[in-house]
Design a protein around this motif. Structure first.
Motif, mmCIF file in Angstrom:
data_model
loop_
_atom_site.group_PDB
_atom_site.id
_atom_site.type_symbol
_atom_site.label_atom_id
_atom_site.label_comp_id
_atom_site.label_asym_id
_atom_site.label_seq_id
_atom_site.Cartn_x
_atom_site.Cartn_y
_atom_site.Cartn_z
ATOM 1 N N ARG A 124 0.839 -1.200 0.000
ATOM 2 C CA ARG A 124 0.000 0.000 0.000
ATOM 3 C C ARG A 124 0.876 1.254 0.000
ATOM 4 O O ARG A 124 0.666 2.168 -0.804
ATOM 5 C CB ARG A 124 -0.937 0.008 1.212
ATOM 6 C CG ARG A 124 -1.845 1.234 1.265
ATOM 7 C CD ARG A 124 -2.425 1.463 2.647
ATOM 8 N NE ARG A 124 -1.403 1.602 3.684
ATOM 9 C CZ ARG A 124 -0.638 2.687 3.864
ATOM 10 N NH1 ARG A 124 -0.735 3.723 3.061
ATOM 11 N NH2 ARG A 124 0.246 2.729 4.833
ATOM 12 N N ALA A 125 1.869 1.277 0.885
ATOM 13 C CA ALA A 125 2.749 2.444 0.973
ATOM 14 C C ALA A 125 3.513 2.657 -0.329
ATOM 15 O O ALA A 125 3.654 3.794 -0.802
ATOM 16 C CB ALA A 125 3.716 2.274 2.152
ATOM 17 N N GLU A 131 2.655 1.661 -3.415
ATOM 18 C CA GLU A 131 1.744 2.118 -4.468
ATOM 19 C C GLU A 131 1.338 3.568 -4.260
ATOM 20 O O GLU A 131 1.218 4.319 -5.236
ATOM 21 C CB GLU A 131 0.528 1.207 -4.537
ATOM 22 C CG GLU A 131 0.867 -0.163 -5.107
ATOM 23 C CD GLU A 131 -0.291 -1.138 -5.089
ATOM 24 O OE1 GLU A 131 -1.219 -0.979 -4.255
ATOM 25 O OE2 GLU A 131 -0.269 -2.071 -5.908
ATOM 26 N N GLU A 132 1.145 3.986 -3.028
ATOM 27 C CA GLU A 132 0.799 5.389 -2.756
ATOM 28 C C GLU A 132 1.956 6.312 -3.132
ATOM 29 O O GLU A 132 1.742 7.370 -3.720
ATOM 30 C CB GLU A 132 0.432 5.579 -1.284
ATOM 31 C CG GLU A 132 -0.930 5.044 -0.936
ATOM 32 C CD GLU A 132 -1.282 5.250 0.530
ATOM 33 O OE1 GLU A 132 -0.513 5.929 1.262
ATOM 34 O OE2 GLU A 132 -2.329 4.717 0.949
ATOM 35 N N LEU A 133 3.180 5.901 -2.781
ATOM 36 C CA LEU A 133 4.341 6.706 -3.141
ATOM 37 C C LEU A 133 4.487 6.804 -4.656
ATOM 38 O O LEU A 133 4.715 7.893 -5.202
ATOM 39 C CB LEU A 133 5.613 6.116 -2.527
ATOM 40 C CG LEU A 133 6.924 6.820 -2.875
ATOM 41 C CD1 LEU A 133 6.900 8.291 -2.452
ATOM 42 C CD2 LEU A 133 8.089 6.088 -2.251
ATOM 43 N N CYS A 134 4.344 5.691 -5.336
ATOM 44 C CA CYS A 134 4.421 5.703 -6.799
ATOM 45 C C CYS A 134 3.372 6.642 -7.392
ATOM 46 O O CYS A 134 3.680 7.453 -8.269
ATOM 47 C CB CYS A 134 4.246 4.290 -7.355
ATOM 48 S SG CYS A 134 5.624 3.182 -6.989
ATOM 49 N N ALA A 135 2.146 6.520 -6.914
ATOM 50 C CA ALA A 135 1.062 7.369 -7.430
ATOM 51 C C ALA A 135 1.365 8.846 -7.185
ATOM 52 O O ALA A 135 1.109 9.688 -8.051
ATOM 53 C CB ALA A 135 -0.264 6.972 -6.794
ATOM 54 N N SER A 136 1.933 9.167 -6.028
ATOM 55 C CA SER A 136 2.239 10.564 -5.714
ATOM 56 C C SER A 136 3.322 11.121 -6.633
ATOM 57 O O SER A 136 3.437 12.328 -6.799
ATOM 58 C CB SER A 136 2.662 10.715 -4.246
ATOM 59 O OG SER A 136 3.984 10.236 -4.048
#
Length: 59
Positions: free
Chosen positions: A18-19, A21-26
């Motif tokens: 989750r962390a 994927e969130e970093l990648c998306a950001s």
């Protein structure tokens, strides 16, 4: 000659996924792009030579 993409399956804990994927998306980049870059860098770091697959450009 073009190689077909190969799938790499990894297991990580759900919170790290989750962390990540969130970093990648950001950063407006996909998780797959980051993993491919990490693999390229790891190969270079260890002196492993490889020939990237050539893909035809869309017309």
């Amino acid at each position: 000659m073009e190689d077909k993409p190969a799938r790499l399956t990894i297991l990580i804990d759900a919170e790290k996924k989750r962390a990540f994927e969130e970093l990648c998306a950001s950063q407006d980049i996909t998780a797959s792009q980051v993993v491919r870059q990490l693999i390229r860098e790891y190969l270079v770091q260890h002196g492993v030579e490889y020939q990237p697959a050539l893909r035809p450009r869309p017309e």
